[in-house]
Write a protein that holds these residues in place. Structure first.
Motif, short mmCIF file in Angstrom:
data_model
loop_
_atom_site.label_atom_id
_atom_site.label_comp_id
_atom_site.label_asym_id
_atom_site.label_seq_id
_atom_site.Cartn_x
_atom_site.Cartn_y
_atom_site.Cartn_z
N ASN A 164 8.52 27.60 30.23
CA ASN A 164 8.39 27.82 28.78
C ASN A 164 7.46 26.81 28.11
N GLN A 165 6.99 25.83 28.86
CA GLN A 165 6.12 24.79 28.31
C GLN A 165 4.65 25.03 28.57
N ARG A 166 4.35 25.75 29.66
CA ARG A 166 2.96 25.93 30.07
C ARG A 166 2.19 26.79 29.08
N PRO A 167 1.05 26.29 28.58
CA PRO A 167 0.21 27.13 27.72
C PRO A 167 -0.54 28.17 28.54
N LYS A 168 -1.08 29.16 27.89
CA LYS A 168 -1.81 30.22 28.57
C LYS A 168 -3.09 29.65 29.18
N MET A 169 -3.33 29.98 30.45
CA MET A 169 -4.51 29.48 31.14
C MET A 169 -5.76 30.24 30.67
N PHE B 41 -10.30 30.11 30.59
CA PHE B 41 -11.42 29.63 31.40
C PHE B 41 -11.79 28.19 31.03
N LYS B 42 -11.79 27.89 29.72
CA LYS B 42 -12.12 26.55 29.24
C LYS B 42 -11.11 25.52 29.75
N LEU B 43 -9.83 25.89 29.71
CA LEU B 43 -8.77 24.99 30.19
C LEU B 43 -8.86 24.80 31.70
N PHE B 44 -9.18 25.88 32.42
CA PHE B 44 -9.31 25.77 33.88
C PHE B 44 -10.47 24.86 34.26
N MET B 45 -11.59 24.95 33.53
CA MET B 45 -12.74 24.09 33.82
C MET B 45 -12.40 22.62 33.54
N GLU B 46 -11.59 22.40 32.52
CA GLU B 46 -11.14 21.04 32.21
C GLU B 46 -10.28 20.50 33.36
N ILE B 47 -9.38 21.34 33.89
CA ILE B 47 -8.56 20.95 35.04
C ILE B 47 -9.43 20.74 36.28
N PHE B 48 -10.48 21.55 36.41
CA PHE B 48 -11.41 21.42 37.53
C PHE B 48 -12.08 20.04 37.53
N VAL B 49 -12.54 19.61 36.34
CA VAL B 49 -13.19 18.29 36.22
C VAL B 49 -12.17 17.17 36.44
N LEU B 50 -10.97 17.35 35.89
CA LEU B 50 -9.89 16.37 36.09
C LEU B 50 -9.57 16.21 37.58
N SER B 51 -9.50 17.33 38.28
CA SER B 51 -9.20 17.31 39.72
C SER B 51 -10.32 16.62 40.50
N LEU B 52 -11.55 16.84 40.07
CA LEU B 52 -12.70 16.22 40.74
C LEU B 52 -12.65 14.70 40.58
N LEU B 53 -12.37 14.25 39.34
CA LEU B 53 -12.38 12.81 39.06
C LEU B 53 -11.11 12.11 39.53
N GLY B 54 -9.98 12.81 39.49
CA GLY B 54 -8.71 12.17 39.81
C GLY B 54 -8.23 12.36 41.23
N VAL B 55 -8.78 13.37 41.92
CA VAL B 55 -8.28 13.67 43.27
C VAL B 55 -9.42 13.67 44.30
N LEU C 17 -3.58 16.19 28.22
CA LEU C 17 -2.13 16.38 28.08
C LEU C 17 -1.75 16.93 26.72
N LYS C 18 -2.60 16.71 25.72
CA LYS C 18 -2.34 17.26 24.39
C LYS C 18 -2.53 18.78 24.39
N ARG C 19 -3.50 19.26 25.20
CA ARG C 19 -3.75 20.70 25.28
C ARG C 19 -2.91 21.37 26.37
N TYR C 20 -2.45 20.58 27.36
CA TYR C 20 -1.62 21.11 28.44
C TYR C 20 -0.46 20.15 28.65
N PRO C 21 0.58 20.23 27.80
CA PRO C 21 1.66 19.23 27.80
C PRO C 21 2.63 19.31 28.99
N ALA C 22 2.52 20.35 29.79
CA ALA C 22 3.42 20.49 30.95
C ALA C 22 2.93 19.58 32.07
N GLN C 23 3.49 18.36 32.16
CA GLN C 23 2.97 17.33 33.08
C GLN C 23 3.10 17.72 34.55
#
Length: 372
Positions: A69-74, A76-90, A213-219
């Motif tokens: 119930n916490q996850r926002p709707k995925m 394309f813009k949000l997925f690309m943000e996660i893509f960059v986060l994954s690149l830099l953090g993982v 985390l402000k745009r995707y609060p489900a940690q």
């Protein structure tokens, strides 16, 4: 009963300290298990890939159930943000970081992690997310701590120094360990550069993660997404870098258990501990325990595993740790100053509101008396 109540109070007070020390111990053990696996032929890129895909498989059921119930709707813009986060953090960061472990030593890479606070601070200033008051002691402390940390990094990277060899036979020996005398100067510089660049990427990731985390609060879901996407990115990168099929076959020896241990202990237990301690004590408290792993690694490397220490690493590591604590002290004082100013502002607003209410009350009494 009194003894039981006292023990409970003591545990409540010191539980965060004990848990954070255990978390750092988990990281310490990981470095030596991973180093041993690398020396047995485990490819660092394969290690990062398998480790994060394993964590993703373990995390997704919990993320789906607890945060449905916490996850926002995925999008394309949000997925690309996660893509960059994954690149830099993982994928990009950890591939460079663990490749640097192959060229240097556990003592070196754990000391290098302590520079992330200073690097994050500098990047935040460049992006105008951080303001430094150079006229105050707290501002000068942040600048001095950052300069000291970077001086330590420079020392560790460019000055290897004399070897401090272990004077007795070690109980446990890691064959081909990075701390041994076989590490050439060229390999050491290569590993140092990889470690520095990985820490810069990590610093950018920390800054990006705060806004994401402000745009995707489900940690939990965000972590699962980053592990999944980062694992796939790492797999693609590994395919391009390593063309041997046997690199992907790890068996059930030290290679397999290093991946399982890193996934469960370091991506599972320690992350939960850090989140809990951040909630209870704040982020500064959690960050203060990072050097504990550096000290544990240095002690185990020298006394238990018989690895050599280097004068440059010791001098640089001490400078980095001291600089980090000076910076954190300045940041903590900044937070206290900001909180006190907010409280003063709230108090002034309350006083103004009270005066306005008194004026209206006097006017109301005057009009009532006049009409009477």
């Amino acid at each position: 009963m009194a003894c039981e109540a006292g023990g409970k109070m003591l545990w409540t007070r010191y539980a965060p300290h004990v848990l954070m020390t255990l978390a750092q111990l988990c990281y310490t053990i990981m470095y030596f298990i991973t180093e041993a696996a690398f020396n047995r032929g485990l490819n660092p890129y394969v290690y990062v890939t398998y480790r994060h895909l394993l964590v993703a498989v373990l995390l997704w059921p919990f993320a789906y159930y607890y945060e449905k119930n916490q996850r926002p709707k995925m999008t394309f813009k949000l997925f690309m943000e996660i893509f960059v986060l994954s690149l830099l953090g993982v994928s990009l960061t950890l591939n460079m970081y663990f490749a640097s472990l192959k060229y240097t030593s556990p003592t070196f890479v754990t000391a290098m992690v302590n520079t992330i606070a200073s690097m994050t601070f500098v990047i935040a200033i460049i992006l105008r997310m951080e303001i430094v008051d150079i006229k105050s002691l707290r501002g000068l402390a942040k600048i001095a701590g950052t300069v000291m940390s970077f001086a330590g990094v420079t020392t560790m990277t460019l000055y290897k120094g004399a070897t401090i060899a272990c004077l007795w036979k070690s109980p446990i020996h890691i064959q081909g360990g990075g701390g041994g005398g076989s590490v050439t100067h060229e390999s050491w510089v290569t590993g140092s550069i990889l470690a520095v660049v990985s820490c810069i990427c990590w610093s950018v990731w920390y800054i990006m993660q705060a806004s994401s985390l402000k745009r995707y609060p489900a940690q939990l879901s965000l972590t699962a997404w980053m592990c999944t996407v980062g694992g796939i990115q790492s797999a693609v990168f590994t395919v391009f870098m390593q063309h041997r099929a046997e690199d992907w076959l790890i068996g059930f020896g030290i290679k397999f258990w290093s991946i399982v241990y890193s996934g469960l202990a370091c991506n599972g237990f320690t992350v939960l501990v850090q989140l809990w301690c951040t909630e209870k004590k704040g982020p500064v408290f959690v960050t203060m325990f990072n050097p504990v792993s550096t000290i544990m690694v240095a002690i185990l490397a020298y006394f238990i595993f018989g690895e050599n220490l280097y004068v440059g690493s010791i001098i640089g590591g001490v400078a980095v740790i001291v600089g980090m604590y000076v910076l954190l002290w300045g940041k903590d004082k900044d937070h206290e100053h900001k909180t006190s100013k907010e409280q003063e502002t709230d108090q002034l607003d309350c006083e103004k509101q009270a005066k306005v209410s008194d004026v209206y009350a006097v006017r109301s009494d005057f009009e009532t008396t006049k009409s009477t």
